[in-house]
Scaffold this active site. Sequence first.
Site, mmCIF file in Angstrom:
data_model
loop_
_atom_site.group_PDB
_atom_site.id
_atom_site.type_symbol
_atom_site.label_atom_id
_atom_site.label_comp_id
_atom_site.label_asym_id
_atom_site.label_seq_id
_atom_site.Cartn_x
_atom_site.Cartn_y
_atom_site.Cartn_z
ATOM 1 C CG HIS A 214 -3.893 2.925 -9.727
ATOM 2 N ND1 HIS A 214 -3.783 3.612 -8.536
ATOM 3 C CD2 HIS A 214 -4.989 2.141 -9.596
ATOM 4 C CE1 HIS A 214 -4.757 3.259 -7.726
ATOM 5 N NE2 HIS A 214 -5.501 2.362 -8.347
ATOM 6 C CG ASN A 217 -4.614 7.501 -11.614
ATOM 7 O OD1 ASN A 217 -3.953 6.940 -12.480
ATOM 8 N ND2 ASN A 217 -5.284 8.604 -11.858
ATOM 9 C CG ASP A 272 -7.485 -0.033 -12.250
ATOM 10 O OD1 ASP A 272 -7.999 -1.017 -11.672
ATOM 11 O OD2 ASP A 272 -7.588 1.130 -11.819
#
Length: 381
Positions: A214, A217, A272
């Site tokens: 990700h 993040n 996710d």
Amino acid sequence: MTVTVLKHATIYTGLERIEDGYIRFDDKILAVGDMFDYKAQAGEQVVDVQGKTLIPGFIDVHAHGGYGFDAMDGDADQIDEMATKMMTHEGVTTLFATTMTQSTENIDKAMRGVKQAAERNRIIQGVHLEGPFISKVFKGAQPEEYIKNPNIDLVKQWQELSGGLVKLITYAPEDEGSREFEDYLLAHNIVPSVGHSNATREQMLQSKATHVTHLYNAQRGLRHREPGVTGHAMLEDNMYCELICDGFHIVPDMLRLAFDQKGPERIELVTDSMRSKGMPEGKSELGGQTVYVKDKQARLADGTLAGSVLMYKDAFKNAMSFMDASLFDAVEMSSVNQAREFNLTSKGTLEVGKDADINMLDRNHDLVATYSYGVKHDTED
């Protein structure tokens, strides 16, 4: 198995666009091409799908859960049902069941459950171990008490318990023992992914990671005097970058920046997602922590984002609207790249000999049906 032909479709094979085409398949793709070359065969079921677009089934390499279930629960029946719902609701025809930082015993249980589920459900093609080998500085929604340094023996243990399904491991490359850890992963066809990491650019240049979990993040971000994990991923051509395209984890401007820098060939859309996906908003759970879901966002009590409730079909459409990506680009980011990176040789494109994993879209690019191994499933709301 009955041979099916879908004709008069616009087909994005992942390699080319066919304006007026057909595809013939049983559980495998038998032929695909222009309608000009189509010749009917006895016994086949022919369906005219004019106005529809056919694309490869979606591949999600980072999804923890959904529909009330989570891979960490270790319940084979529930993991099986979770994977099927991701297919019928979202068009995910290939899934890497994703774990999180937890006790060794709980991860053991998850590995056993995923193995048993995968033996009956071919949608499950891998495991993504997200942790426990991560940084406490960027732990995100992962419980700190279970974080460990990279440990090859644990990877061997989990690979055995999963039946060899571990394909991707998120870890912090700045931690002690990371170089030997990376060598082991690469020697055993496991992709090393930097994530939940406080690594500097200098440390990343010593790393063999080829994937970033990700992007943006839970990682050392891009700064003018320290590129960090995010900058390294942007700068290095060999890095595949996961993007969570829900508009919350990453604002559209930063999605466009990643798309402009990496191009569609090095981006992989992921959800996710956690157990609350597809469920009513309210209180939920992630790794023993209470999560609150409101306005399509899942957060811990302190406001930390805790996975997502993003559906893959929405990530696909969002990629086009947020990043100005073409449909061809979106197919590359949702199927082609994942199959290439993880050597999923029967997945990713609509070619003869590949699995008949096909998503059907309407004129608005909304998902209306999914074929998984040639079996049709109308999209469930």
